[in-house]
Design an enzyme around this catalytic site. Structure first.
Site, PDB file in Angstrom:
ATOM      1  N   TYR A  13      -4.826   0.248   0.736  1.00 25.92           N
ATOM      2  CA  TYR A  13      -5.428   0.999   1.845  1.00 25.92           C
ATOM      3  C   TYR A  13      -4.322   1.440   2.798  1.00 25.92           C
ATOM      4  CZ  TYR A  13      -9.371   2.369   4.772  1.00 25.92           C
ATOM      5  OH  TYR A  13     -10.310   3.095   5.477  1.00 25.92           O
ATOM      6  N   SER A  39      -4.251  -9.566   2.887  1.00 27.78           N
ATOM      7  CA  SER A  39      -3.796  -8.210   3.228  1.00 27.78           C
ATOM      8  C   SER A  39      -3.958  -7.886   4.711  1.00 27.78           C
ATOM      9  CB  SER A  39      -4.600  -7.193   2.421  1.00 27.78           C
ATOM     10  OG  SER A  39      -4.359  -5.906   2.920  1.00 27.78           O
ATOM     11  N   GLU A  72       6.246   0.589  -6.962  1.00 29.17           N
ATOM     12  CA  GLU A  72       6.992  -0.566  -7.471  1.00 29.17           C
ATOM     13  C   GLU A  72       6.110  -1.802  -7.644  1.00 29.17           C
ATOM     14  OE1 GLU A  72       7.549   1.256  -4.798  1.00 29.17           O
ATOM     15  OE2 GLU A  72       8.137   0.085  -3.055  1.00 29.17           O
ATOM     16  N   HIS A  96       0.672   9.397  -8.685  1.00 29.83           N
ATOM     17  CA  HIS A  96       2.047   9.774  -9.020  1.00 29.83           C
ATOM     18  C   HIS A  96       2.300   9.263 -10.429  1.00 29.83           C
ATOM     19  CE1 HIS A  96       6.257  10.575  -8.733  1.00 29.83           C
ATOM     20  NE2 HIS A  96       6.657   9.387  -8.331  1.00 29.83           N
TER      21      HIS A  96
HETATM   22  N1  LIG Z   1       2.798   8.252   0.657  1.00 31.81           N
HETATM   23  C1  LIG Z   1       2.636   9.490   0.251  1.00 31.81           C
HETATM   24  O1  LIG Z   1       2.678  10.410   1.043  1.00 31.81           O
HETATM   25  C2  LIG Z   1       2.340   9.818  -1.203  1.00 31.81           C
HETATM   26  C3  LIG Z   1       2.167  11.162  -1.597  1.00 31.81           C
HETATM   27  C4  LIG Z   1       1.763  11.437  -2.906  1.00 31.81           C
HETATM   28  C5  LIG Z   1       1.591  10.389  -3.805  1.00 31.81           C
HETATM   29  N2  LIG Z   1       1.820   9.100  -3.410  1.00 31.81           N
HETATM   30  C6  LIG Z   1       1.597   8.019  -4.365  1.00 31.81           C
HETATM   31  O2  LIG Z   1       0.483   7.254  -3.921  1.00 31.81           O
HETATM   32  C7  LIG Z   1       0.622   5.894  -4.351  1.00 31.81           C
HETATM   33  C8  LIG Z   1       0.475   4.980  -3.142  1.00 31.81           C
HETATM   34  O3  LIG Z   1       1.561   5.220  -2.272  1.00 31.81           O
HETATM   35  P1  LIG Z   1       1.429   4.970  -0.697  1.00 31.81           P
HETATM   36  O4  LIG Z   1       2.662   5.556  -0.069  1.00 31.81           O
HETATM   37  O5  LIG Z   1       0.077   5.396  -0.238  1.00 31.81           O
HETATM   38  O6  LIG Z   1       1.514   3.377  -0.667  1.00 31.81           O
HETATM   39  P2  LIG Z   1       1.530   2.444   0.625  1.00 31.81           P
HETATM   40  O7  LIG Z   1       1.016   3.150   1.826  1.00 31.81           O
HETATM   41  O8  LIG Z   1       2.883   1.826   0.754  1.00 31.81           O
HETATM   42  O9  LIG Z   1       0.491   1.311   0.150  1.00 31.81           O
HETATM   43  C9  LIG Z   1       0.209   0.262   0.987  1.00 31.81           C
HETATM   44  C10 LIG Z   1      -1.035  -0.440   0.479  1.00 31.81           C
HETATM   45  O10 LIG Z   1      -0.754  -1.079  -0.756  1.00 31.81           O
HETATM   46  C11 LIG Z   1      -1.078  -2.478  -0.626  1.00 31.81           C
HETATM   47  N3  LIG Z   1      -0.145  -3.263  -1.433  1.00 31.81           N
HETATM   48  C12 LIG Z   1       1.207  -3.329  -1.296  1.00 31.81           C
HETATM   49  N4  LIG Z   1       1.736  -4.132  -2.220  1.00 31.81           N
HETATM   50  C13 LIG Z   1       0.706  -4.608  -2.959  1.00 31.81           C
HETATM   51  C14 LIG Z   1       0.612  -5.498  -4.044  1.00 31.81           C
HETATM   52  N5  LIG Z   1       1.701  -6.052  -4.593  1.00 31.81           N
HETATM   53  N6  LIG Z   1      -0.609  -5.761  -4.543  1.00 31.81           N
HETATM   54  C15 LIG Z   1      -1.713  -5.217  -4.004  1.00 31.81           C
HETATM   55  N7  LIG Z   1      -1.694  -4.372  -2.960  1.00 31.81           N
HETATM   56  C16 LIG Z   1      -0.498  -4.066  -2.447  1.00 31.81           C
HETATM   57  C17 LIG Z   1      -0.932  -2.750   0.855  1.00 31.81           C
HETATM   58  O11 LIG Z   1      -1.735  -3.850   1.164  1.00 31.81           O
HETATM   59  P3  LIG Z   1      -1.242  -5.046   2.093  1.00 31.81           P
HETATM   60  O12 LIG Z   1      -1.947  -4.842   3.391  1.00 31.81           O
HETATM   61  O13 LIG Z   1      -1.694  -6.225   1.352  1.00 31.81           O
HETATM   62  O14 LIG Z   1       0.262  -4.954   2.237  1.00 31.81           O
HETATM   63  C18 LIG Z   1      -1.485  -1.484   1.480  1.00 31.81           C
HETATM   64  O15 LIG Z   1      -2.882  -1.513   1.547  1.00 31.81           O
HETATM   65  C19 LIG Z   1       1.983   5.815  -5.022  1.00 31.81           C
HETATM   66  O16 LIG Z   1       1.808   5.970  -6.394  1.00 31.81           O
HETATM   67  C20 LIG Z   1       2.730   7.007  -4.452  1.00 31.81           C
HETATM   68  O17 LIG Z   1       3.777   7.504  -5.273  1.00 31.81           O
HETATM   69  C21 LIG Z   1       2.173   8.803  -2.134  1.00 31.81           C
END
Ligand SMILES: NC(=O)c1ccc[n+]([C@@H]2O[C@H](COP(=O)([O-])OP(=O)(O)OC[C@H]3O[C@@H](n4cnc5c(N)ncnc54)[C@H](OP(=O)(O)O)[C@@H]3O)[C@@H](O)[C@H]2O)c1
Length: 315
Positions: A13, A39, A72, A96
């Site tokens: 989230y 979390s 990762e 992604h």
């Molecule tokens: N960010 C962007 O703008 C963007 C754009 C296009 C595509 N994407 C893709 O979207 C996907 C998600 O990226 P994001 O940037 O949205 O991620 P993010 O914001 O870093 O994700 C954070 C979330 O992941 C949870 N999390 C972290 N480590 C975890 C684990 N080991 N097990 C279970 N939950 C975990 C966190 O929960 P906790 O509260 O428990 O830490 C938090 O809810 C990726 O594949 C990325 O390449 C991202």
């Protein structure tokens, strides 16, 4: 087969997770969120009106599981929960292509595997949805035993990104172009360009605030024009002096050597060297990422930027 009537579980989230989950909920789909039990996002997702499940239960009940935790951490999540718990014939989604393309996850053969990759940071995905504008997205299907995965990916893209501009591609092309764009142009290239311009003015004795306005702050105003109407419209909006300087100077900055360097960057992405380095960096606890993060946040350019934003945007 449509997304309607399916139990959708969004894993994570954060940036993308909250946007996908909220947008789909607002479209009327049955969406839950799955998180680690400790979390930090658990309360926020609950306050936003979601049923929040632990990772095992989320995997067990999902008809559609969307992996929106950091790239990762996805292999571990797949290995520990999704591989054993997902229903036979469930749908597994990505935003992604990294883990599929670089074989960090090999999905069970019965799973329908798709990608909906918004071409936007997550917070903009939500913001543009609320403005009823949407963002572009790339979609792809990797495994399709049901023969219905493409339609489901289209439904997902329509719900989350509002069909602003949805292009079908492959996991390979999405991954390689995405990594190249962020390294050479959008993040790595852009930040270094702005810093080089700023430092050139400082070294020549100009005021740091003038240098910041010129080389960093104004970037958004120019990019906004390009975003809405392209290069020609941007050039219509700037002075003839600026337009003349644009044509005569740009290639002195992005030189043949820069273009050769871009080709090398792309080659490292295509042959897997960048992915290997990043995976090893993760296994070592991110020493380079952490050092650079700390070093960059204290740079003078950031201090000047903060002072200017304080002056400009204070209420
Ligand atoms: N960010 C962007 O703008 C963007 C754009 C296009 C595509 N994407 C893709 O979207 C996907 C998600 O990226 P994001 O940037 O949205 O991620 P993010 O914001 O870093 O994700 C954070 C979330 O992941 C949870 N999390 C972290 N480590 C975890 C684990 N080991 N097990 C279970 N939950 C975990 C966190 O929960 P906790 O509260 O428990 O830490 C938090 O809810 C990726 O594949 C990325 O390449 C991202």
């Amino acid at each position: 087969m449509s997304l309607s009537g399916k139990k959708v579980v969004v894993f994570g989230y954060g940036s993308q997770g909250h946007a996908h989950a909220l947008n789909l909920k607002d479209c009327g789909y049955n969406v839950s969120v799955a998180l680690r039990e400790d979390s930090q996002s658990w309360d926020r997702a609950k306050e936003d009106g979601f049923e929040v499940l632990n990772l095992k239960d989320g995997a067990r009940v999902a008809d559609v599981a969307m992996l929106l935790v950091p790239d990762e951490n996805q292999p571990e999540l797949y290995k520990n929960y999704l591989k054993s718990e997902l229903k036979n014939g469930a749908f597994l989604g990505f935003a992604h292509g990294f883990n599929i393309h670089y074989s960090q996850i090999t999905p069970r053969e019965d799973l329908n595997v798709f990608m909906v990759a918004p071409k936007s940071p997550g917070h903009k995905v939500r913001e543009k949805f609320l403005e009823k504008e949407g963002v572009p997205a790339l979609i792809s299907v990797y495994q399709d035993p049901s023969k219905e995965t493409l339609q489901l990916a289209k439904d997902w893209a329509k719900g989350v990104c509002l069909n602003l501009g949805v292009l079908e591609t492959t996991f390979k092309d999405e991954t390689e172009t995405d990594l190249f764009g962020e390294q050479a142009v959008l993040c790595g290239g852009l930040v270094e360009l702005m810093k080089a311009g700023y430092e050139t003015l400082l070294d020549a004795g100009y005021d740091e605030k003038l240098a910041y306005f010129e080389c960093v702050h104004e970037m958004k105003l120019i990019v906004d024009l390009i975003y809405s109407k392209g290069f020609a419209a941007m050039r219509e909006s700037i002075s003839n002096t600026a337009e003349y300087g644009d044509y005569t100077t740009g290639k002195k900055i992005v030189t043949k050597e820069s273009r050769e360097n871009m080709k090398e960057v792309l080659e490292d992405i295509r042959n897997g060297r960048f992915a290997k380095d990043f995976i090893l960096e993760g296994q070592a606890g991110y020493p380079i990422l952490k050092t650079m993060r700390n070093r960059c946040k204290d740079e003078k350019i950031e201090v000047v930027g903060n002072e200017l934003r304080e002056m400009m945007f204070k209420k």
